[in-house]
Design an enzyme around this catalytic site. Sequence first.
Site, short mmCIF file in Angstrom:
data_model
loop_
_atom_site.label_atom_id
_atom_site.label_comp_id
_atom_site.label_asym_id
_atom_site.label_seq_id
_atom_site.Cartn_x
_atom_site.Cartn_y
_atom_site.Cartn_z
N ASN A 212 0.85 -1.20 0.00
CA ASN A 212 0.00 0.00 0.00
C ASN A 212 0.88 1.24 0.00
O ASN A 212 2.11 1.14 -0.03
CB ASN A 212 -0.96 -0.02 1.19
CG ASN A 212 -0.21 -0.12 2.50
OD1 ASN A 212 0.54 0.79 2.86
ND2 ASN A 212 -0.37 -1.24 3.20
N ASP A 281 -4.30 -6.38 5.08
CA ASP A 281 -5.37 -7.20 5.66
C ASP A 281 -5.43 -8.56 4.97
O ASP A 281 -5.91 -9.54 5.54
CB ASP A 281 -6.72 -6.50 5.47
CG ASP A 281 -6.78 -5.21 6.26
OD1 ASP A 281 -6.26 -5.20 7.39
OD2 ASP A 281 -7.31 -4.20 5.74
N LYS A 291 8.78 -16.84 -11.03
CA LYS A 291 8.00 -15.72 -11.56
C LYS A 291 6.81 -16.25 -12.37
O LYS A 291 6.99 -17.14 -13.22
CB LYS A 291 8.91 -14.86 -12.45
CG LYS A 291 8.23 -13.63 -12.98
CD LYS A 291 9.16 -12.83 -13.86
CE LYS A 291 8.36 -11.79 -14.60
NZ LYS A 291 9.11 -11.17 -15.68
N PHE A 325 -4.34 3.54 14.78
CA PHE A 325 -4.66 4.53 13.75
C PHE A 325 -5.83 4.02 12.93
O PHE A 325 -5.92 2.81 12.69
CB PHE A 325 -3.45 4.76 12.82
CG PHE A 325 -2.55 5.87 13.28
CD1 PHE A 325 -1.72 5.69 14.37
CD2 PHE A 325 -2.55 7.09 12.61
CE1 PHE A 325 -0.89 6.71 14.80
CE2 PHE A 325 -1.73 8.11 13.04
CZ PHE A 325 -0.90 7.93 14.13
N LYS A 339 -13.60 1.11 15.98
CA LYS A 339 -12.30 0.45 16.14
C LYS A 339 -11.82 0.54 17.60
O LYS A 339 -11.27 -0.41 18.16
CB LYS A 339 -11.28 1.13 15.21
CG LYS A 339 -10.02 0.34 14.96
CD LYS A 339 -9.26 0.90 13.76
CE LYS A 339 -8.03 0.09 13.47
NZ LYS A 339 -7.30 0.52 12.28
N LYS A 343 -11.47 -3.15 19.27
CA LYS A 343 -10.10 -3.64 19.45
C LYS A 343 -9.53 -3.32 20.83
O LYS A 343 -8.33 -3.47 21.06
CB LYS A 343 -9.20 -3.07 18.35
CG LYS A 343 -9.78 -3.36 16.97
CD LYS A 343 -8.78 -3.68 15.93
CE LYS A 343 -9.53 -4.18 14.69
NZ LYS A 343 -8.74 -4.20 13.50
#
Length: 405
Positions: A212, A281, A291, A325, A339, A343
């Site tokens: 990301n 995730d 490859k 975060f 969250k 959590k």
Amino acid sequence: MMSGKKRVLLCVTGGIAVFKAAALTSKLSQSGFDVKVLMTKSAAEFVTPLTFQALSRNPVHMDTFNEKDPEKIAHIDIADWADLVIVAPATANVIGKIANGIADDMVTTTLLAVTAPVMIAPAMNVHMYAHPAVTKNMDTLRSFGYTFIEPGEGFLACGYEGKGRMEEPEVIVKEAEAFFSQQLHPQWKGRNVLVTAGPTQETIDPVRFFSNRSSGKMGYSIAEEAAKRGATVTLVSGPSSLLDPPGVTTVRVTTAEEMYDAVISRYHDQDLVIKSAAVADYRPSETFEQKVKKSNDDMTIPMERTKDILKELGERKEHQILVGFAAESEQVISYAEKKLQSKNLDMVCANSIVDPGSGFQSNTNAITLIRRDQEAQSLPLLQKKEVATKILDAADELFEERDKR
Ligand SMILES: Cc1cc2nc3c(=O)[nH]c(=O)nc-3n(C[C@H](O)[C@H](O)[C@H](O)COP(=O)(O)O)c2cc1C
């Protein structure tokens, strides 16, 4: 940087590295310090006092007997003025003199009169640095409470390679900032802090991965600020081009699984964990050893869930303060509040990754701090370094609340 300008007295003595002391003067001024410079006569052989006067915007003193103000005695006045003294570069000669109480010029006379802490950045030829007289004098100064900013290894102006190069001005500035930060935040000494940062990379084949856009800047800024305050900091970082922050133990990992292991194995010893990493995730269910060759068909890569590190930290929480975060592109606050509950976190730093100037890659961020039983605190768009100080200030309040319980 800090409330009120802190006063740094820079004592410059006569080595080649005087040119670096000019850069140091400039960087100290740019960092918000009020800087005054004293020079030895030898130092002025290398760079003129005018350079230091212009960079510090203060007169430079060199001569103990050049007493311009009859109301004051210059070396006592300047000694009393300083909040911190830095001797950079420090010659073998000046180290020897101050270790033995010799006061025969403006620099050494002032140093004897100083009560503020003194940092010494030696610079000299590798053989001079290794001389037992220098070692002994440095030990004596350590026993007096002076601290040393050790020289680095590398190419020396005298043609030798080895230890003796004055530490870089940027590092010396950071040491000065850390000194004042620790004075301001003594409660951070002895706290163990773990920060995660950056993206993870989930392997598809030897050349491809899923990842990301996280740069790691937010987490690195938090780790650096916590270390500046005197905490013992571990940074668990996914792949990032950023350099290891000074004074931080940096553990580099690649995949979500590696980050899980690195964080969970250290969790018990931590007082505060701040998870700013953008952990994947999902990862490919299968990784290919060779490859994957292209064909004319479309391709589907089956994905499986990675372990939810934050959730597990919340479930295993003992004494730790846990901060997460929530980087979202919509319904930022409501997702972040969920969250916090789901959590078992103590605080969530919510940010919208679509707002201009916020989120991944950028040097700035606008976050909202969400704590239990408290109104959400929205911060304006700030440099990530400043955001880091706000997060740690909020963490301080969480420590206070925890200690009351
Ligand atoms: C070109 C040159 C470079 C020097 N570089 C250094 C040095 O890096 N470190 C050091 O301790 N002395 C160095 N010296 C020797 C010092 O200048 C000398 O010992 C002097 O007496 C130091 O005076 P001060 O400590 O009062 O500044 C150098 C001398 C010359 C001529």
